[in-house]
Write a protein that holds these residues in place. Structure first.
Motif, PDB file in Angstrom:
ATOM      1  N   MET B 181       0.698  -1.153   0.164  1.00 31.15           N
ATOM      2  CA  MET B 181      -0.141  -0.152  -0.084  1.00 31.15           C
ATOM      3  C   MET B 181       0.908   1.451   0.296  1.00 31.15           C
ATOM      4  O   MET B 181       0.666   2.103  -0.637  1.00 31.15           O
ATOM      5  N   ARG B 182       1.712   1.145   0.802  1.00 27.52           N
ATOM      6  CA  ARG B 182       2.773   2.876   0.457  1.00 27.52           C
ATOM      7  C   ARG B 182       3.656   2.633  -0.475  1.00 27.52           C
ATOM      8  O   ARG B 182       3.934   3.589  -0.895  1.00 27.52           O
ATOM      9  N   THR B 183       3.801   2.003  -1.084  1.00 27.84           N
ATOM     10  CA  THR B 183       4.868   1.582  -1.926  1.00 27.84           C
ATOM     11  C   THR B 183       3.870   1.949  -3.172  1.00 27.84           C
ATOM     12  O   THR B 183       4.173   3.079  -3.845  1.00 27.84           O
ATOM     13  N   GLU B 184       2.784   1.628  -2.821  1.00 27.19           N
ATOM     14  CA  GLU B 184       1.731   2.538  -4.264  1.00 27.19           C
ATOM     15  C   GLU B 184       0.852   3.604  -4.804  1.00 27.19           C
ATOM     16  O   GLU B 184       1.279   4.033  -5.343  1.00 27.19           O
ATOM     17  N   VAL B 185       0.923   4.119  -3.090  1.00 26.72           N
ATOM     18  CA  VAL B 185       0.950   5.673  -2.744  1.00 26.72           C
ATOM     19  C   VAL B 185       1.474   6.175  -3.735  1.00 26.72           C
ATOM     20  O   VAL B 185       1.406   7.215  -4.385  1.00 26.72           O
ATOM     21  N   LEU B 186       2.910   6.151  -2.699  1.00 21.01           N
ATOM     22  CA  LEU B 186       4.037   6.997  -3.012  1.00 21.01           C
ATOM     23  C   LEU B 186       4.642   7.165  -4.820  1.00 21.01           C
ATOM     24  O   LEU B 186       4.656   7.743  -5.398  1.00 21.01           O
ATOM     25  N   ALA B 187       4.402   5.899  -5.464  1.00 21.02           N
ATOM     26  CA  ALA B 187       4.646   5.683  -6.510  1.00 21.02           C
ATOM     27  C   ALA B 187       3.619   6.286  -7.659  1.00 21.02           C
ATOM     28  O   ALA B 187       3.730   6.818  -8.447  1.00 21.02           O
ATOM     29  N   GLY B 188       2.266   6.132  -7.039  1.00 25.17           N
ATOM     30  CA  GLY B 188       0.754   7.166  -7.685  1.00 25.17           C
ATOM     31  C   GLY B 188       1.350   8.481  -7.638  1.00 25.17           C
ATOM     32  O   GLY B 188       1.008   8.898  -8.754  1.00 25.17           O
ATOM     33  N   GLN B 189       1.960   9.175  -6.325  1.00 26.78           N
ATOM     34  CA  GLN B 189       1.857  10.149  -6.582  1.00 26.78           C
ATOM     35  C   GLN B 189       3.403  10.542  -7.086  1.00 26.78           C
ATOM     36  O   GLN B 189       3.055  11.534  -7.816  1.00 26.78           O
ATOM     37  N   PHE B 190       3.691   9.980  -7.302  1.00 26.36           N
ATOM     38  CA  PHE B 190       5.550  10.474  -8.206  1.00 26.36           C
ATOM     39  C   PHE B 190       5.109  10.025  -9.591  1.00 26.36           C
ATOM     40  O   PHE B 190       5.156  11.153  -9.970  1.00 26.36           O
ATOM     41  N   LEU B 191       4.191   9.357 -10.450  1.00 27.53           N
ATOM     42  CA  LEU B 191       2.999   9.130 -11.127  1.00 27.53           C
ATOM     43  C   LEU B 191       3.152  10.688 -11.840  1.00 27.53           C
ATOM     44  O   LEU B 191       2.747  11.082 -12.756  1.00 27.53           O
ATOM     45  N   ASP B 192       1.736  10.846 -10.825  1.00 34.15           N
ATOM     46  CA  ASP B 192       0.917  11.951 -10.690  1.00 34.15           C
ATOM     47  C   ASP B 192       1.494  13.324 -11.555  1.00 34.15           C
ATOM     48  O   ASP B 192       1.492  14.154 -11.913  1.00 34.15           O
ATOM     49  N   ILE B 193       2.802  13.621 -10.140  1.00 27.63           N
ATOM     50  CA  ILE B 193       3.393  14.916 -11.206  1.00 27.63           C
ATOM     51  C   ILE B 193       3.855  14.809 -11.809  1.00 27.63           C
ATOM     52  O   ILE B 193       4.635  16.330 -12.676  1.00 27.63           O
ATOM     53  N   THR B 194       4.247  13.667 -12.282  1.00 25.28           N
ATOM     54  CA  THR B 194       5.195  13.301 -13.583  1.00 25.28           C
ATOM     55  C   THR B 194       4.563  13.427 -14.524  1.00 25.28           C
ATOM     56  O   THR B 194       4.924  14.133 -15.755  1.00 25.28           O
ATOM     57  N   ASN B 195       3.200  13.215 -14.865  1.00 19.34           N
ATOM     58  CA  ASN B 195       2.438  13.631 -15.691  1.00 19.34           C
ATOM     59  C   ASN B 195       1.986  14.243 -16.093  1.00 19.34           C
ATOM     60  O   ASN B 195       2.157  15.029 -16.885  1.00 19.34           O
ATOM     61  N   GLU B 196       2.221  15.291 -14.988  1.00 22.05           N
ATOM     62  CA  GLU B 196       1.550  16.489 -14.753  1.00 22.05           C
ATOM     63  C   GLU B 196       2.802  18.066 -15.512  1.00 22.05           C
ATOM     64  O   GLU B 196       2.242  18.565 -16.118  1.00 22.05           O
ATOM     65  N   ALA B 197       3.598  17.410 -15.049  1.00 23.26           N
ATOM     66  CA  ALA B 197       5.297  18.546 -15.771  1.00 23.26           C
ATOM     67  C   ALA B 197       5.278  17.416 -17.249  1.00 23.26           C
ATOM     68  O   ALA B 197       5.324  18.882 -18.063  1.00 23.26           O
ATOM     69  N   SER B 198       4.933  16.151 -17.360  1.00 22.30           N
ATOM     70  CA  SER B 198       5.281  16.355 -18.759  1.00 22.30           C
ATOM     71  C   SER B 198       3.938  16.397 -20.166  1.00 22.30           C
ATOM     72  O   SER B 198       4.853  16.423 -21.014  1.00 22.30           O
ATOM     73  N   GLY B 199       3.469  16.864 -19.747  1.00 20.43           N
ATOM     74  CA  GLY B 199       1.684  17.193 -20.052  1.00 20.43           C
ATOM     75  C   GLY B 199       1.497  15.584 -19.754  1.00 20.43           C
ATOM     76  O   GLY B 199       1.118  15.505 -22.119  1.00 20.43           O
ATOM     77  N   ASP B 200       1.584  14.632 -20.149  1.00 19.50           N
ATOM     78  CA  ASP B 200       1.281  13.138 -20.696  1.00 19.50           C
ATOM     79  C   ASP B 200      -0.137  12.541 -20.985  1.00 19.50           C
ATOM     80  O   ASP B 200      -0.634  12.973 -20.204  1.00 19.50           O
ATOM     81  N   GLU B 201      -0.673  13.017 -22.485  1.00 19.09           N
ATOM     82  CA  GLU B 201      -2.213  12.931 -22.100  1.00 19.09           C
ATOM     83  C   GLU B 201      -2.699  11.454 -23.011  1.00 19.09           C
ATOM     84  O   GLU B 201      -3.959  11.102 -23.137  1.00 19.09           O
ATOM     85  N   SER B 202      -2.269  10.140 -22.648  1.00 17.91           N
ATOM     86  CA  SER B 202      -2.496   9.130 -22.421  1.00 17.91           C
ATOM     87  C   SER B 202      -3.402   8.949 -21.510  1.00 17.91           C
ATOM     88  O   SER B 202      -3.003   9.661 -20.372  1.00 17.91           O
ATOM     89  N   SER B 203      -4.100   7.450 -21.493  1.00 20.04           N
ATOM     90  CA  SER B 203      -5.463   7.367 -20.698  1.00 20.04           C
ATOM     91  C   SER B 203      -4.487   6.355 -20.008  1.00 20.04           C
ATOM     92  O   SER B 203      -4.998   6.762 -18.726  1.00 20.04           O
ATOM     93  N   THR B 204      -3.633   5.477 -19.947  1.00 21.74           N
ATOM     94  CA  THR B 204      -2.600   4.568 -19.291  1.00 21.74           C
ATOM     95  C   THR B 204      -2.043   5.533 -18.471  1.00 21.74           C
ATOM     96  O   THR B 204      -2.342   4.721 -17.206  1.00 21.74           O
TER      97      THR B 204
END
Lengths: 368, 368
Positions: B181-204
């Motif tokens: 659970m802890r790894t997943e939430v931190l990884a998900g949060q890391f992905l969230d800020i990275t998507n915001e920065a990269s402007g990744d528009e994919s549904s995946t």
């Protein structure tokens, strides 16, 4: 049992195995998440003197012979796992510290927040690169802290752990020391930044930072933790904790001197780094108390800003002339000698005492 | 056994006791460190819907009747302790998130970093107040994360824990879920800020954030954790995890809609907050795929900047006209119905199924 000098390599092997297991998990969540895992692995695996693991191991050694715990491979593996876990706490502490101190380099490489700032720029991403770097480093430090606990308890964050053979549970008494250590280092760090902000010049404030951020975290609790893993009784644990506080304070006082007078080639930090950074060290507190008004004003004006050669020389002059340097050297000797004397009185194997003596010298007589 | 509706108050009592024990420890280290503990306590105790604890409890309920674990006071205390531990993870996640998102308010109060920025100014301290606020909040989040693990394992960071009666060890299988659970939430949060920065528009990319940052962390792992504490077998654990992913994604999709169309009076967030913040939601990904070139350009130009009423209305128009809103509503219904259908098939007490149904409606049919 391993020798003390073998500990760093043995801990590195545990950490390497851990990162080999966790890397693919992050990669599978999304490739950009894999970047975070690689940054943490690179940070942990390239550098670090593994001082805290050596104290855990020395503490374990002190308890081992006395309590005659049989040295099964499982008990050695447990100790090394706890040693590796401390290095992940240290990774969190340093990655977050570097954000707090706005540091650009660590161990000769860009700090983690600068690495992600650079990655942001290199990929031509949108919005504030520096803020992205800080944000990524906050989360990577959090991951290190969470993973430290996983390693401490023998859990790997793998896809499906239900079928894995659980290790024997880490003893509750060790969890209690682990808990105290983490609270103390975070509280000490909080106090440190607050002293810098408030300009608290009291010796008490500086001494508390030394006691909690350094002495407890770097020496006293690791020693106690190792001893607890070895089944040490309360008397031995308390005695090792006391020795650890003495040695840990001597270690920090040496660090204070190196932070102002250290050779940049040896320390890897700029000349007078602690003054420029505005660190409220015990050395500084003594000097501000002892210097006369004019000299204290010169020193006070040198805290927390860039200094040219002449300004740095003037500040150093106040530290020397006020007697603060001599007083600090005197305290280092006093603390080290007190620790060494108590080591002689320990009821444990001579080989364990020899390990402690070697570590005591290593951390208090050093130039970097 | 407690009723589901009693869980928030019972968890608050555990948290309150924890803060009463830890507060004096921080205060004794130094009075200014006590400020850090008070800020964390205030943050945790004033607000929060205790959703995750209710899912832990519901999961425990599902396992409880089936496996006929005797409901000793100790097993209830263990479950509540784990529930309280999750709220400390949540505190770390939110305190650090608020730094990442540069948020000024949370739960109607200043965010933790703004609280310390204000304290810095009020005391007339030296240097950068905003940086001090961020630094203090990083460390307070770290403390929450470390304390979460202490609570999970039944350890209090008190002065001397050697004499305390240790609780029964938290089962290893539960530690494994906790780790994931802890790894997943931190990884998900890391992905969230990275998507915001990269402007990744994919549904995946958006779906992975939903799966890890929200669905796993908020519903699936808490349910599984509770079931594991109750001694559930692998089949029940997997089924509850699957239900949790369905419901958790429905929850996040509802949140995506509220993030753009929600009533500020109800949500407590400004109109169109997710657009302004540049969040890369699934809603946005669908709209960008379906809208024609001009409409997509209008929407794309509305991401990550302040919007006036007309601009917000235009962006909302694209979300509606592209069919993205209808598609999201369809997916919410589909996921909720899938979860509800699987709940009916669970081999557990009817009262446990009723709890799950109630929670399923609560998190997917809401206006705030």
């Amino acid at each position: 049992m391993l020798n003390l000098t073998d500990v760093p390599a043995a801990v590195d092997a545990v950490l390497d195995e851990f990162f080999q297991a966790t890397g693919p998990i992050l990669e599978s969540i999304y490739p950009t998440v894999g970047d975070g895992g690689r940054a943490l692995r690179d940070f942990v695996m390239t550098g670090g003197k593994r001082i805290r693991p050596m104290f855990v191991y020395a503490g374990r050694h002190c308890a081992g012979d006395k309590i005659t715990v049989s040295e099964t491979p499982e008990s050695v593996a447990e100790t090394l796992r706890v040693c590796a876990a401390i290095e992940l706490i240290q990774a969190c502490a340093l990655v977050h510290d570097d954000i707090l101190d706005r540091s650009d380099t660590r161990r000769g490489n860009p700090t983690v927040h600068r690495r992600f700032e650079a990655l942001h720029r290199a990929r031509g991403w949108d919005r504030d690169a520096a803020h992205y770097g800080d944000s990524a480093a906050i989360l990577i430090g959090d991951l290190a802290l969470a993973w430290a606990d996983d390693l401490f308890h023998g859990v790997l964050p793998v896809g499906d752990t239900a079928q894995r053979e659980p290790p024997r549970p880490t003893p509750f008494a060790a969890s209690a020391v682990w808990s105290q250590m983490r609270t103390e280092v975070l509280a000490g760090q909080f106090l440190d930044i607050t002293n810098e902000a408030s300009g608290d010049e009291s010796s008490t404030a500086a001494e508390r930072v030394m006691a909690y951020k350094t002495a407890a975290y770097t020496v006293a609790r690791p020693l106690e933790l190792g001893a607890t893993l070895g089944g040490a009784d309360e008397t031995l644990r308390r005695e090792l904790h006391g020795i650890g506080i003495d040695l840990g304070i001597a270690f920090q006082l040496r660090d204070d001197l190196l932070g102002v007078f250290g050779d940049p080639v040896q320390t890897g930090k700029p000349s007078g780094d602690d003054l420029v950074a505005g660190k409220r060290t015990a050395l500084l507190a003594v000097a501000l108390q002892r210097a006369d008004g004019d000299a204290a004003a010169v020193l006070r004006a040198s805290i927390g800003r860039a200094l040219d050669e002449a300004e740095l020389a003037a500040a150093r002059g106040v530290l020397v002339d006020s007697g603060a340097v001599a007083e600090t050297e005197r305290q280092i000797t006093e603390r080290r000698d007190a620790g060494l004397a108590r080591i002689e009185g320990l009821d444990c194997a001579e080989s364990a005492r020899a390990d402690l003596r070697a570590l005591a010298h290593r951390i208090t007589v050093r130039s970097r």
